[in-house]
Scaffold this motif. Structure first.
Motif, PDB file in Angstrom:
ATOM      1  N   PRO A 101       0.796  -1.233   0.000  1.00 35.46           N
ATOM      2  CA  PRO A 101       0.000   0.000   0.000  1.00 35.46           C
ATOM      3  C   PRO A 101       0.823   1.275   0.000  1.00 35.46           C
ATOM      4  CG  PRO A 101      -0.087  -1.065   2.150  1.00 35.46           C
ATOM      5  CD  PRO A 101       0.563  -2.032   1.215  1.00 35.46           C
ATOM      6  N   GLU A 102       2.122   1.166   0.295  1.00 37.18           N
ATOM      7  CA  GLU A 102       2.995   2.335   0.244  1.00 37.18           C
ATOM      8  C   GLU A 102       3.865   2.350  -1.019  1.00 37.18           C
ATOM      9  OE1 GLU A 102       4.197   3.755   4.528  1.00 37.18           O
ATOM     10  OE2 GLU A 102       4.595   1.605   4.372  1.00 37.18           O
ATOM     11  N   SER A 153      -2.622  -5.480   0.842  1.00 37.39           N
ATOM     12  CA  SER A 153      -2.883  -4.039   0.848  1.00 37.39           C
ATOM     13  C   SER A 153      -3.476  -3.595   2.179  1.00 37.39           C
ATOM     14  CB  SER A 153      -3.857  -3.681  -0.286  1.00 37.39           C
ATOM     15  OG  SER A 153      -3.410  -4.144  -1.536  1.00 37.39           O
ATOM     16  N   LEU A 157       1.240  -1.085   7.328  1.00 43.95           N
ATOM     17  CA  LEU A 157       1.756   0.282   7.495  1.00 43.95           C
ATOM     18  C   LEU A 157       2.434   0.484   8.843  1.00 43.95           C
ATOM     19  CD1 LEU A 157      -1.180   2.363   5.953  1.00 43.95           C
ATOM     20  CD2 LEU A 157       0.839   1.428   4.830  1.00 43.95           C
ATOM     21  N   ARG A 195      -2.014   6.854   5.677  1.00 47.87           N
ATOM     22  CA  ARG A 195      -1.897   7.540   4.388  1.00 47.87           C
ATOM     23  C   ARG A 195      -3.271   7.585   3.732  1.00 47.87           C
ATOM     24  NH1 ARG A 195       3.487   6.956   2.229  1.00 47.87           N
ATOM     25  NH2 ARG A 195       2.614   6.733   0.144  1.00 47.87           N
ATOM     26  N   ALA A 201      -2.528   5.463   0.163  1.00 49.01           N
ATOM     27  CA  ALA A 201      -2.531   4.003   0.234  1.00 49.01           C
ATOM     28  C   ALA A 201      -3.475   3.454  -0.839  1.00 49.01           C
ATOM     29  CB  ALA A 201      -2.968   3.546   1.620  1.00 49.01           C
ATOM     30  N   SER A 241      -6.172  -0.708   4.134  1.00 47.38           N
ATOM     31  CA  SER A 241      -5.401   0.489   4.467  1.00 47.38           C
ATOM     32  C   SER A 241      -5.852   1.711   3.684  1.00 47.38           C
ATOM     33  CB  SER A 241      -3.914   0.254   4.170  1.00 47.38           C
ATOM     34  OG  SER A 241      -3.723   0.068   2.769  1.00 47.38           O
ATOM     35  N   SER A 242      -6.657   1.509   2.635  1.00 43.45           N
ATOM     36  CA  SER A 242      -6.884   2.576   1.659  1.00 43.45           C
ATOM     37  C   SER A 242      -8.349   2.950   1.512  1.00 43.45           C
ATOM     38  CB  SER A 242      -6.349   2.141   0.288  1.00 43.45           C
ATOM     39  OG  SER A 242      -7.155   1.100  -0.235  1.00 43.45           O
ATOM     40  N   GLY A 300      -4.196   5.435  -5.282  1.00 38.57           N
ATOM     41  CA  GLY A 300      -4.848   5.927  -4.083  1.00 38.57           C
ATOM     42  C   GLY A 300      -6.027   6.836  -4.378  1.00 38.57           C
TER      43      GLY A 300
END
Length: 378
Positions: free
Chosen positions: A71-72, A102, A107, A114, A118, A146-147, A173
């Motif tokens: 995800p980063e 993901s 993270l 993020r 992300a 995460s996104s 993202g």
């Protein structure tokens, strides 16, 4: 008299995966009743531990390694699980989870949040790897995201093209969603013959007060102004994709799951289903409980909300229907929890003397809980 005991817990989120929970409970049970036959069927509802649960519960399941873009934007090692072929799935079933490709736990702890950057590209890459292997069906777990990218990163990895007004690919993202002007799904990977089943315990729509940004954005570091911007970006994405994917219903239950990844999967043609019930069916939990004399289940925190579709509630319902006593293990059992349907309960917090003690040595106290329940029910 020897018992047949089915052990079917969820993960204790943030501390112990479901497979390890089941093993610790079994170890404790065996100290008191070594002659009992134990069957371990770790459960999941689509979040973290879904892949591990299938790997542990299904004979012949194989972990398949894959490197994806996390995800980063960094390469991360992940895996998906290949379930053996069946008459309806000659190429087997691929199980892929978003959490390990993901997910927010990727993270860091505490997470490097993020909210705009992300993405779900790695999830899509793992799905693509399963398709390339030739699976006949996909089972996807989409918890622990995460996104808030609406699944755009996932769809991009599967061949979709999203461009801005200048014709350039949008950035990964939610930041990119604000610029999307055109959608091209002509190269999107075809669904496998057996379809795509998406596991989720979330029923939120994509947009609005109950949507992905408003409900889950703050958990990912979004401020109130960020939430408004994220919701607007998701709305722009939904408007752009509507003509290319008429089946993508922004108001569908679960469209807002995993930062809108549920919506992206609907655009692909996937089917969203309640996670714990689908996992139970896929691993044969009902038949196992029917042949058992005792069932153990559990989760990290059992409270007043746990009866709404969570793993212990579903396992308990199957046990009740079969007339088999079921016991509950939890890291903590809240005061508002209804445990009247359980033949016995064990709280790790009570065994350890504190929540901190339970979280500091969860395997130790899970083992103790298994022994306690063996004494109570054996």
């Amino acid at each position: 008299m020897a018992h047949t005991v089915v052990i079917a817990p969820d993960s204790f989120k943030g501390t112990v995966a479901a497979a390890a929970v089941a093993e610790a409970l079994a170890a404790g049970w065996r100290t008191e009743r070594p002659s009992d036959a134990l069957r371990l069927l770790p459960m999941a509802d689509g979040g973290e531990g879904t892949v591990a649960a299938f790997a542990a519960a299904v004979p012949g399941a194989r972990r398949m390694s894959v490197t994806v873009t996390g995800p980063e934007g960094l390469d991360v090692a992940a895996s998906w699980v290949l379930l053996p072929p069946t008459p309806g799935t000659p190429g087997g079933t691929g199980v892929v989870e978003l959490a390990s490709t993901s997910g927010i736990e990727m993270l860091g702890t505490p997470p490097r949040l993020r909210p705009f950057d992300a993405h779900t590209r790695g999830f899509g890459q793992a799905i693509a790897a399963a398709l390339d292997h030739g699976v006949s069906r996909l089972v996807l777990g989409i918890g622990s995201s995460s996104s808030t990218d609406g699944g755009a990163g996932m769809l991009t990895a599967l061949g979709a093209r999203f461009a801005d007004a200048a014709g350039q690919p949008i950035v990964d993202g939610a930041r990119g969603l604000a610029d999307v002007a055109t959608v091209d799904l002509s190269a999107l990977a075809a669904l496998p013959a057996g379809g795509v089943t998406v596991l989720s315990d979330v029923t939120n729509p994509l947009l609005g007060a109950r949507g992905a940004a408003a409900v889950f954005g703050p958990q990912k570091g979004a401020s109130p102004s960020d939430v408004a911007a994220l919701d607007a970006a998701l709305e722009r994405f939904a408007d752009a994709i509507a003509e290319a994917a008429p089946g993508a219903d922004r108001d569908a239950a679960g469209a807002g799951a995993a930062g809108g990844t549920g919506f992206g999967l609907l655009a692909w043609g996937a089917q969203l289903v309640p996670g714990s019930a689908a996992v139970a069916q896929l691993v044969g939990l009902g038949d196992a409980i029917g042949a058992a004399s005792i069932v153990l289940t559990g989760e990290g925190s059992y409270d007043g909300q746990s009866a709404a579709g969570k793993v212990p509630a579903h396992v308990g319902a199957l046990a009740a229907a079969a007339g088999v006593p079921v016991a509950l293990v939890a890291g903590r059992i809240a005061s508002d929890a209804d445990v009247s349907g359980f033949a016995a309960t064990a709280s790790l917090t009570a065994l350890a003397g504190s929540g901190e003690g339970a979280m500091g040595e969860p395997v130790r106290w899970l083992t103790a809980a298994g022994a306690q329940l063996a004494r109570a029910l054996g």
